[in-house]
Each structure stands twice: as structure tokens, then as C-alpha cells.
Write a protein that holds these residues in place. Structure first.
Motif, PDB file in Angstrom:
ATOM      1  N   SER A  17     -14.896   6.541  12.435  1.00 48.75           N
ATOM      2  CA  SER A  17     -14.005   7.597  11.959  1.00 48.75           C
ATOM      3  C   SER A  17     -14.096   7.755  10.450  1.00 48.75           C
ATOM      4  CB  SER A  17     -12.555   7.288  12.353  1.00 48.75           C
ATOM      5  OG  SER A  17     -12.106   6.123  11.710  1.00 48.75           O
ATOM      6  N   ARG A  18     -13.814   8.968  10.004  1.00 43.80           N
ATOM      7  CA  ARG A  18     -13.721   9.250   8.578  1.00 43.80           C
ATOM      8  C   ARG A  18     -12.288   9.029   8.131  1.00 43.80           C
ATOM      9  NH1 ARG A  18     -14.216  15.341   6.671  1.00 43.80           N
ATOM     10  NH2 ARG A  18     -12.056  15.302   7.365  1.00 43.80           N
ATOM     11  N   ALA A  19     -12.103   8.396   6.991  1.00 43.08           N
ATOM     12  CA  ALA A  19     -10.762   8.175   6.449  1.00 43.08           C
ATOM     13  C   ALA A  19     -10.585   9.009   5.191  1.00 43.08           C
ATOM     14  CB  ALA A  19     -10.543   6.701   6.130  1.00 43.08           C
ATOM     15  N   GLU A  20      -9.438   9.652   5.070  1.00 44.41           N
ATOM     16  CA  GLU A  20      -9.150  10.472   3.898  1.00 44.41           C
ATOM     17  C   GLU A  20      -7.746  10.166   3.401  1.00 44.41           C
ATOM     18  OE1 GLU A  20      -8.886  15.209   2.643  1.00 44.41           O
ATOM     19  OE2 GLU A  20      -9.823  14.591   4.525  1.00 44.41           O
ATOM     20  N   TRP A  21      -7.604  10.018   2.087  1.00 41.99           N
ATOM     21  CA  TRP A  21      -6.294   9.783   1.476  1.00 41.99           C
ATOM     22  C   TRP A  21      -5.604  11.136   1.326  1.00 41.99           C
ATOM     23  CZ3 TRP A  21      -4.864   4.907  -1.073  1.00 41.99           C
ATOM     24  CH2 TRP A  21      -5.772   3.876  -0.789  1.00 41.99           C
ATOM     25  N   VAL A  22      -4.440  11.303   1.938  1.00 40.71           N
ATOM     26  CA  VAL A  22      -3.772  12.607   1.920  1.00 40.71           C
ATOM     27  C   VAL A  22      -2.514  12.616   1.051  1.00 40.71           C
ATOM     28  CG1 VAL A  22      -4.689  13.301   4.156  1.00 40.71           C
ATOM     29  CG2 VAL A  22      -2.498  12.094   4.051  1.00 40.71           C
ATOM     30  N   GLY A  23      -2.076  11.477   0.558  1.00 44.13           N
ATOM     31  CA  GLY A  23      -0.893  11.478  -0.297  1.00 44.13           C
ATOM     32  C   GLY A  23      -0.480  10.076  -0.695  1.00 44.13           C
ATOM     33  N   TYR A  24       0.411  10.019  -1.695  1.00 42.07           N
ATOM     34  CA  TYR A  24       0.895   8.733  -2.199  1.00 42.07           C
ATOM     35  C   TYR A  24       2.349   8.878  -2.634  1.00 42.07           C
ATOM     36  CZ  TYR A  24       0.788   4.213  -4.570  1.00 42.07           C
ATOM     37  OH  TYR A  24       1.018   2.923  -4.941  1.00 42.07           O
ATOM     38  N   GLU A  25       3.192   7.943  -2.197  1.00 38.34           N
ATOM     39  CA  GLU A  25       4.586   7.922  -2.621  1.00 38.34           C
ATOM     40  C   GLU A  25       4.769   6.799  -3.622  1.00 38.34           C
ATOM     41  OE1 GLU A  25       8.823   8.035  -0.387  1.00 38.34           O
ATOM     42  OE2 GLU A  25       7.685   6.161  -0.220  1.00 38.34           O
ATOM     43  N   GLU A  26       5.109   7.148  -4.857  1.00 35.56           N
ATOM     44  CA  GLU A  26       5.211   6.159  -5.917  1.00 35.56           C
ATOM     45  C   GLU A  26       6.403   5.229  -5.724  1.00 35.56           C
ATOM     46  OE1 GLU A  26       6.384   6.933 -10.244  1.00 35.56           O
ATOM     47  OE2 GLU A  26       4.192   6.919 -10.286  1.00 35.56           O
ATOM     48  N   GLU A  27       7.512   5.750  -5.218  1.00 40.36           N
ATOM     49  CA  GLU A  27       8.726   4.943  -5.108  1.00 40.36           C
ATOM     50  C   GLU A  27       8.507   3.702  -4.254  1.00 40.36           C
ATOM     51  OE1 GLU A  27      13.411   5.356  -3.669  1.00 40.36           O
ATOM     52  OE2 GLU A  27      12.075   7.096  -3.663  1.00 40.36           O
ATOM     53  N   SER A  28       7.812   3.863  -3.116  1.00 45.36           N
ATOM     54  CA  SER A  28       7.562   2.729  -2.223  1.00 45.36           C
ATOM     55  C   SER A  28       6.155   2.173  -2.376  1.00 45.36           C
ATOM     56  CB  SER A  28       7.778   3.145  -0.764  1.00 45.36           C
ATOM     57  OG  SER A  28       6.843   4.146  -0.388  1.00 45.36           O
ATOM     58  N   GLU A  29       5.359   2.734  -3.307  1.00 45.85           N
ATOM     59  CA  GLU A  29       3.965   2.325  -3.522  1.00 45.85           C
ATOM     60  C   GLU A  29       3.189   2.360  -2.206  1.00 45.85           C
ATOM     61  OE1 GLU A  29       3.231   2.266  -6.417  1.00 45.85           O
ATOM     62  OE2 GLU A  29       4.762   1.372  -7.674  1.00 45.85           O
ATOM     63  N   THR A  30       3.286   3.480  -1.490  1.00 43.44           N
ATOM     64  CA  THR A  30       2.666   3.607  -0.176  1.00 43.44           C
ATOM     65  C   THR A  30       1.721   4.797  -0.141  1.00 43.44           C
ATOM     66  OG1 THR A  30       4.626   2.659   0.886  1.00 43.44           O
ATOM     67  CG2 THR A  30       3.106   3.864   2.296  1.00 43.44           C
ATOM     68  N   ALA A  31       0.503   4.564   0.361  1.00 38.68           N
ATOM     69  CA  ALA A  31      -0.482   5.633   0.538  1.00 38.68           C
ATOM     70  C   ALA A  31      -0.448   6.119   1.982  1.00 38.68           C
ATOM     71  CB  ALA A  31      -1.878   5.134   0.191  1.00 38.68           C
ATOM     72  N   LEU A  32      -0.737   7.401   2.178  1.00 40.88           N
ATOM     73  CA  LEU A  32      -0.830   7.981   3.507  1.00 40.88           C
ATOM     74  C   LEU A  32      -2.280   8.363   3.769  1.00 40.88           C
ATOM     75  CD1 LEU A  32       0.923   8.791   5.970  1.00 40.88           C
ATOM     76  CD2 LEU A  32       0.987  11.096   5.001  1.00 40.88           C
ATOM     77  N   LEU A  33      -2.820   7.912   4.897  1.00 41.64           N
ATOM     78  CA  LEU A  33      -4.227   8.112   5.232  1.00 41.64           C
ATOM     79  C   LEU A  33      -4.364   8.914   6.517  1.00 41.64           C
ATOM     80  CD1 LEU A  33      -5.433   4.423   4.756  1.00 41.64           C
ATOM     81  CD2 LEU A  33      -5.294   6.207   3.007  1.00 41.64           C
ATOM     82  N   GLU A  34      -5.484   9.631   6.630  1.00 39.46           N
ATOM     83  CA  GLU A  34      -5.831  10.346   7.861  1.00 39.46           C
ATOM     84  C   GLU A  34      -7.197   9.858   8.338  1.00 39.46           C
ATOM     85  OE1 GLU A  34      -5.681  14.953   8.758  1.00 39.46           O
ATOM     86  OE2 GLU A  34      -7.673  14.420   8.009  1.00 39.46           O
TER      87      GLU A  34
END
Length: 312
Positions: free
Chosen positions: A142-159
């Protein structure tokens, strides 16, 4: 930008048959290394339409907004999923999925359990493995892509996206994901294996006949995500643009995603997948055009194909 760096790396990666074997072997090596702290990217939450039903503990309101923004019109089609794994102090948690059988998108959040920022130079890849379902399903890189980041919780969202699964794949899958080392190195820093269950979206499957440029056509699969064409033999229809004709008169040009091979190695069937920009219900489709070769569709049957005089 991270997304551009990632895409550059992916463009340099030759999608040959040995890649999945090399990736699987590399996953067996798991030295411990802490990611270095670097600058953080702030992503403003976009306005959303509809509410994505995910577990409250899985996504914060901001991450939910980021997810809905990334999905766009597919928010209402997404199915909540649950599953997580921890590797060297980093947690990867799957939270949602879009599954049409041959096209699969899995969304996951990535965070350091010690609260440190996630490095935005990490390159991710993975293998999606059906744990039950039809024969010859195999596994798809699978291809992984970073779609966003929340600074408050230091959490990245991946697809994670995979195309070309054999049909059907069942509803029980495993995501085997890694953080890839720098180009030219084999050392794997992090390694996760997450089993999860996801519901398949409605799919309209139609037997096909005839050929396009000498490639026999076997089946069309229509879902709200896109269209998959199954062909016979080693030749593919990847190079053809795909146009969908709708009941309301729209003609939609789809984006080529990817594909895969299924069946006996000596009698290979190929799956080629195209994606919509926005959802289209399968029953709204009245015809498909591979290049200028038009195939009328009615119910679960395909009519005799013919060449269009003009470009669709």
C-alpha cells in the motif's frame, strides 16, 4: 514539504514483484532508535459537512475534522474501524476505512506515547493482507500518505491506499506498516501489525466481453469509490483513460490509481483501478469508455461495445 518528499521517493520506487518480498524481510529487523525532534507543521481544520461516526477515544475533534476534510464527499461512506499496535514507543491506530473490495483506503493516527512530536520526515509504507475471504486474495503493498497533523496532541493522520485486490477480500484484514529507512539503507526503525474488521461498500459487478487493443475484458466492478476493470493475460489497460457516463448526462474522467494481478501465475488476470473525485452510486452509471471504446451498461449486463466517433 513532507508530502512532496514522500511522492518523490515513491516515484523512484520501481513497483516490481520483488519489492514486497524485500519489504517483508526488512520488517524482521527492528533496532530501537528514537526519532529526532524537528519543527512541527500546523494544519488548520477545514470546514466539514456531515459527521463521521468514529470512536470518541480514537480521534480528537480536530483530527476528526482533518479526516473529514481529507475524505471530502466520502465521509458518509467511511466505516469506523478499531485496532492499534505499539512499536518502540510509537502507536499506530487505525480509525476508519473505505473498502470497495478491490480499492481499499485505511486511515490511521500515529503518535509518540511519550508526547514528543512525530517527525514529519518519516516515510511510511505498508502491506494490506486479507485474513479471510476469497481464494487468491494475496496481499497488496500500500501507498502511505500524510494527510494532516494536530499539534496539540502531536498526532499525525495517515492514509494507506491499496488497489487491485482479488474479489472478494472479506472483511477481516491486517495492516503491516513500517517507517522506511533512508534510501539505500535496509534498517527498519518501527514496525506495526494491526488486525481490523471493515465493511465492504455496495459493489456492482458486471461481466464483460470483447477486447481493447488485444486485451480481453473480463469484468467491471463499480462502487462509490471508483471503477475496476479485470482483464485476461499479461497485457493491461492501465494506459487508457477511463470515462464514466451517468444517467443524469454527466461524463466523468476518472483518475488512475493502480492495480494488481490475481490467479495462477501462468494464467494471470489483471485488475486496473480508477478513482472518482467525488462519490458516484454504482446504479447511476450507464456506460464506460476505455479511451474511445464505449461499453453500455444496463443492470448487471454489458451491451456490445463500439468505438466512439468523438472523444468522450
Amino acid at each position: 514539504m513532507l508530502k512532496q518528499d514522500y511522492q518523490t521517493w515513491m516515484d523512484r520506487l520501481e513497483p516490481d514483484k520483488d519489492f514486497q518480498v524485500r519489504l517483508t524481510e526488512a520488517m524482521e529487523v527492528q533496532p530501537v532508535r528514537r526519532p529526532r525532534r524537528i519543527w512541527r507543521t500546523v494544519l488548520a481544520a477545514a470546514a466539514v459537512c456531515g459527521v463521521l461516526m468514529v470512536s470518541a477515544f480514537a480521534l480528537s475533534p480536530t483530527l476528526r475534522q482533518i479526516l473529514e476534510s481529507a475524505m471530502g464527499g466520502y465521509t458518509e461512506y467511511a466505516r469506523p474501524v478499531e485496532g492499534a499496535d505499539v512499536s518502540n514507543g510509537m502507536e499506530l491506530r487505525v480509525v476508519s476505512a473505505l473498502n470497495s473490495g478491490s480499492i481499499l483506503k485505511v486511515y490511521a493516527e500515529l503518535r509518540n506515547l511519550d508526547g514528543e512530536p512525530v517527525c514529519d520526515t518519516l516515510r511510511m509504507s505498508g502491506i494490506l493482507i486479507p485474513l479471510e475471504g476469497g481464494k487468491d486474495t494475496g496481499s497488496i503493498t500500500s501507498r502511505a500518505e500524510w494527510v494532516g497533523y494536530e499539534e496539540e496532541s502531536e498526532t499525525a493522520l495517515l492514509e494507506f491506499t491499496a488497489w487491485g485486490f482479488s474479489i472478494p477480500i472479506g472483511d477481516r484484514l491486517e495492516l503491516s506498516a513500517v517507517v522506511l529507512p533512508p534510501l539505500g539503507e535496509l534498517e527498519i526503525i518501527y514496525d506495526w501489525k494491526i488486525a481490523f474488521t471493515t465493511e465492504e461498500l455496495p459493489v456492482r459487478r458486471i461481466p464483460l466481453s470483447g477486447e481493447v487493443s488485444g486485451t480481453p475484458l473480463l469484468q467491471a466492478e463499480l462502487s462509490a469509490l471508483g471503477v475496476t476493470i479485470q482483464t485476461d493475460g499479461w497485457n493491461t489497460v492501465d494506459a487508457f483513460p477511463l470515462t464514466v457516463f451517468c444517467k443524469d448526462g454527466r461524463r466523468l474522467s476518472l483518475t488512475h490509481g493502480g492495480g494488481g494481478s490475481v490467479g495462477d501465475p501462468q494464467l494471470t488476470a489483471r485488475l486496473t483501478c480508477w478513482e472518482y473525485d467525488e462519490p458516484v452510486e454504482p446504479e447511476e452509471v450507464t456506460g464506460l469508455a476505455l479511451g474511445q471504446w464505449y461499453i453500455p451498461l444496463e443492470g448487471e449486463n454489458a451491451g456490445q461495445g463500439y468505438w466512439l466517433v468523438e472523444q468522450p
